[in-house]
Design an enzyme around this catalytic site. Sequence first.
Site, PDB file in Angstrom:
ATOM      1  N   LYS A  64      15.169  -0.229   5.589  1.00 33.50           N
ATOM      2  CA  LYS A  64      14.798   0.365   4.294  1.00 33.50           C
ATOM      3  C   LYS A  64      15.083   1.874   4.272  1.00 33.50           C
ATOM      4  O   LYS A  64      15.697   2.381   3.334  1.00 33.50           O
ATOM      5  CB  LYS A  64      13.315   0.086   4.047  1.00 33.50           C
ATOM      6  CG  LYS A  64      12.643   0.921   2.990  1.00 33.50           C
ATOM      7  CD  LYS A  64      12.810   0.376   1.605  1.00 33.50           C
ATOM      8  CE  LYS A  64      12.267   1.362   0.584  1.00 33.50           C
ATOM      9  NZ  LYS A  64      12.440   0.956  -0.762  1.00 33.50           N
ATOM     10  N   LEU A 124       0.838  -1.211   0.000  1.00 35.15           N
ATOM     11  CA  LEU A 124       0.000   0.000   0.000  1.00 35.15           C
ATOM     12  C   LEU A 124       0.869   1.257   0.000  1.00 35.15           C
ATOM     13  O   LEU A 124       2.051   1.208   0.337  1.00 35.15           O
ATOM     14  CB  LEU A 124      -0.910  -0.038   1.232  1.00 35.15           C
ATOM     15  CG  LEU A 124      -1.896  -1.214   1.222  1.00 35.15           C
ATOM     16  CD1 LEU A 124      -2.409  -1.524   2.622  1.00 35.15           C
ATOM     17  CD2 LEU A 124      -3.061  -0.931   0.278  1.00 35.15           C
ATOM     18  N   PRO A 125       0.265   2.418  -0.330  1.00 30.98           N
ATOM     19  CA  PRO A 125       1.082   3.631  -0.483  1.00 30.98           C
ATOM     20  C   PRO A 125       1.787   4.102   0.795  1.00 30.98           C
ATOM     21  O   PRO A 125       2.971   4.431   0.755  1.00 30.98           O
ATOM     22  CB  PRO A 125       0.068   4.690  -0.950  1.00 30.98           C
ATOM     23  CG  PRO A 125      -1.063   3.920  -1.554  1.00 30.98           C
ATOM     24  CD  PRO A 125      -1.117   2.627  -0.785  1.00 30.98           C
ATOM     25  N   THR A 178       6.305   0.533   2.095  1.00 33.64           N
ATOM     26  CA  THR A 178       7.313   1.329   2.811  1.00 33.64           C
ATOM     27  C   THR A 178       6.559   2.333   3.680  1.00 33.64           C
ATOM     28  O   THR A 178       5.857   3.198   3.151  1.00 33.64           O
ATOM     29  CB  THR A 178       8.214   2.101   1.826  1.00 33.64           C
ATOM     30  OG1 THR A 178       8.859   1.161   0.971  1.00 33.64           O
ATOM     31  CG2 THR A 178       9.262   2.912   2.577  1.00 33.64           C
TER      32      THR A 178
HETATM   33  P1  NAD Z   1       0.812   2.435  -6.102  1.00 33.17           P
HETATM   34  O1  NAD Z   1       0.178   3.712  -5.699  1.00 33.17           O
HETATM   35  O2  NAD Z   1       1.067   2.164  -7.554  1.00 33.17           O
HETATM   36  O3  NAD Z   1      -0.057   1.208  -5.522  1.00 33.17           O
HETATM   37  C1  NAD Z   1      -0.748   1.204  -4.316  1.00 33.17           C
HETATM   38  C2  NAD Z   1      -2.071   0.500  -4.538  1.00 33.17           C
HETATM   39  O4  NAD Z   1      -2.777   0.421  -3.296  1.00 33.17           O
HETATM   40  C3  NAD Z   1      -2.993   1.252  -5.524  1.00 33.17           C
HETATM   41  O5  NAD Z   1      -3.359   0.383  -6.588  1.00 33.17           O
HETATM   42  C4  NAD Z   1      -4.195   1.654  -4.652  1.00 33.17           C
HETATM   43  O6  NAD Z   1      -5.419   1.653  -5.371  1.00 33.17           O
HETATM   44  C5  NAD Z   1      -4.151   0.576  -3.574  1.00 33.17           C
HETATM   45  N1  NAD Z   1      -4.887   0.908  -2.366  1.00 33.17           N
HETATM   46  C6  NAD Z   1      -4.844   2.069  -1.633  1.00 33.17           C
HETATM   47  N2  NAD Z   1      -5.676   1.988  -0.560  1.00 33.17           N
HETATM   48  C7  NAD Z   1      -6.249   0.759  -0.615  1.00 33.17           C
HETATM   49  C8  NAD Z   1      -7.192   0.082   0.193  1.00 33.17           C
HETATM   50  N3  NAD Z   1      -7.720   0.659   1.272  1.00 33.17           N
HETATM   51  N4  NAD Z   1      -7.567  -1.178  -0.154  1.00 33.17           N
HETATM   52  C9  NAD Z   1      -7.037  -1.743  -1.260  1.00 33.17           C
HETATM   53  N5  NAD Z   1      -6.158  -1.167  -2.087  1.00 33.17           N
HETATM   54  C10 NAD Z   1      -5.747   0.076  -1.762  1.00 33.17           C
HETATM   55  O7  NAD Z   1       2.176   2.338  -5.274  1.00 33.17           O
HETATM   56  P2  NAD Z   1       3.446   1.399  -5.590  1.00 33.17           P
HETATM   57  O8  NAD Z   1       4.403   2.110  -6.480  1.00 33.17           O
HETATM   58  O9  NAD Z   1       2.963   0.043  -5.959  1.00 33.17           O
HETATM   59  O10 NAD Z   1       4.135   1.366  -4.140  1.00 33.17           O
HETATM   60  C11 NAD Z   1       3.597   0.581  -3.077  1.00 33.17           C
HETATM   61  C12 NAD Z   1       4.544   0.654  -1.896  1.00 33.17           C
HETATM   62  O11 NAD Z   1       5.827   0.166  -2.290  1.00 33.17           O
HETATM   63  C13 NAD Z   1       4.765   2.081  -1.378  1.00 33.17           C
HETATM   64  O12 NAD Z   1       4.797   2.038   0.029  1.00 33.17           O
HETATM   65  C14 NAD Z   1       6.102   2.472  -1.986  1.00 33.17           C
HETATM   66  O13 NAD Z   1       6.788   3.430  -1.200  1.00 33.17           O
HETATM   67  C15 NAD Z   1       6.813   1.133  -1.999  1.00 33.17           C
HETATM   68  N6  NAD Z   1       7.879   1.013  -3.024  1.00 33.17           N
HETATM   69  C16 NAD Z   1       7.641   1.422  -4.295  1.00 33.17           C
HETATM   70  C17 NAD Z   1       8.662   1.275  -5.248  1.00 33.17           C
HETATM   71  C18 NAD Z   1       8.440   1.710  -6.683  1.00 33.17           C
HETATM   72  O14 NAD Z   1       9.422   1.749  -7.450  1.00 33.17           O
HETATM   73  N7  NAD Z   1       7.222   2.000  -7.121  1.00 33.17           N
HETATM   74  C19 NAD Z   1       9.896   0.726  -4.883  1.00 33.17           C
HETATM   75  C20 NAD Z   1      10.086   0.287  -3.566  1.00 33.17           C
HETATM   76  C21 NAD Z   1       9.051   0.436  -2.640  1.00 33.17           C
END
Ligand code: NAD
Length: 296
Positions: A169, A65-66, A94
């Site tokens: 992290k 999740l975000p 994260t």
């Molecule tokens: P993203 O925004 O693409 O995905 C998050 C998903 O969570 C979305 O699809 C959203 O609709 C869903 N969501 C939000 N609230 C929800 C709920 N209540 N119930 C169900 N679904 C829900 O984000 P991401 O890029 O996939 O990143 C996710 C995590 O990974 C973050 O914490 C980010 O910091 C971490 N991260 C991301 C990367 C990257 O390169 N994108 C790398 C390392 C870590």
Amino acid sequence: MTTIAFIGLGNMGGGMAANLAKAGHDVAAFDISEEALGAAKAKGCRTAASGAEAVKGAEAVVTMLPAGKHVRAVYTDDVFDHAEPGTLLLDCSTIDVDTARSVADQAAAKGFAMVDAPVSGGIAAAEGGTLTFMVGGTDEAFERARPILEAMGKAVIHAGDAGNGQAAKICNNMLLGATMIATCETFNLAEALGLDPQVFYDISSQASGQSWSMTSYCPVPGVGPETPADKDYAGGFQAPLMLKDLKLAMEAAEASDTRTPMGAKARALYEHFVGEGGERKDFSGIIEFLARHGGE
Ligand code: NAD
């Protein structure tokens, strides 16, 4: 085969859930985005109508999740009251260390085993199953989590008790943000002094200035291995995510009364970069911003 609920099928979670399905697990997927749900279905997951429905009958729950507030809401509203006690909970998002520890405490009080397992590696690593997981939790919870995480990654490392995965992290990414800025400004100075960037790379990558930011992720186009610099800083690890991690690191530094002047400077520079055109760029794109603005 394990029955796994997967909540949060975004940029990262979409590929991770698909890899669990590919490894033969029965994945019940949920996201509030219909589009993300459709993509998970096309990649072999079952879809659920809600988080609560996804976790019913699951042996493990994975969340991606975000931010901390989403993690707290999903565990409070969907997981704790609807999953069977004893279910293994894995949060791969994260988030801040305090929220991770408090959700893990709530989980333990309700009879769940929980690990925080944030990742290193971006969208390509999530899709390719080559993430690195930094895991916080008890030895027993870590051993239960390991095979599930191995289906999504190349390395799974136990960092200690609950919250220590998040601590590892943000410490790693604070170091990465600071070394990337140092690498970028150094290449700018080398060029201003008349050094060819390739020649400087050949020297410094074999000398004491070497770092991952230089040799694995060189911010100069055409120098070193292929990186986002070669695609006008598209893709890769987006600058807003680096800023997010630096903010988490600075919050943790303040809460633990630790002085981190380089981390603070890195946070300020990334904030400036993101606010001035860097919001869709890879974090190494800060080299162009530094060439224009320096530390102003
Ligand atoms: P993203 O925004 O693409 O995905 C998050 C998903 O969570 C979305 O699809 C959203 O609709 C869903 N969501 C939000 N609230 C929800 C709920 N209540 N119930 C169900 N679904 C829900 O984000 P991401 O890029 O996939 O990143 C996710 C995590 O990974 C973050 O914490 C980010 O910091 C971490 N991260 C991301 C990367 C990257 O390169 N994108 C790398 C390392 C870590």
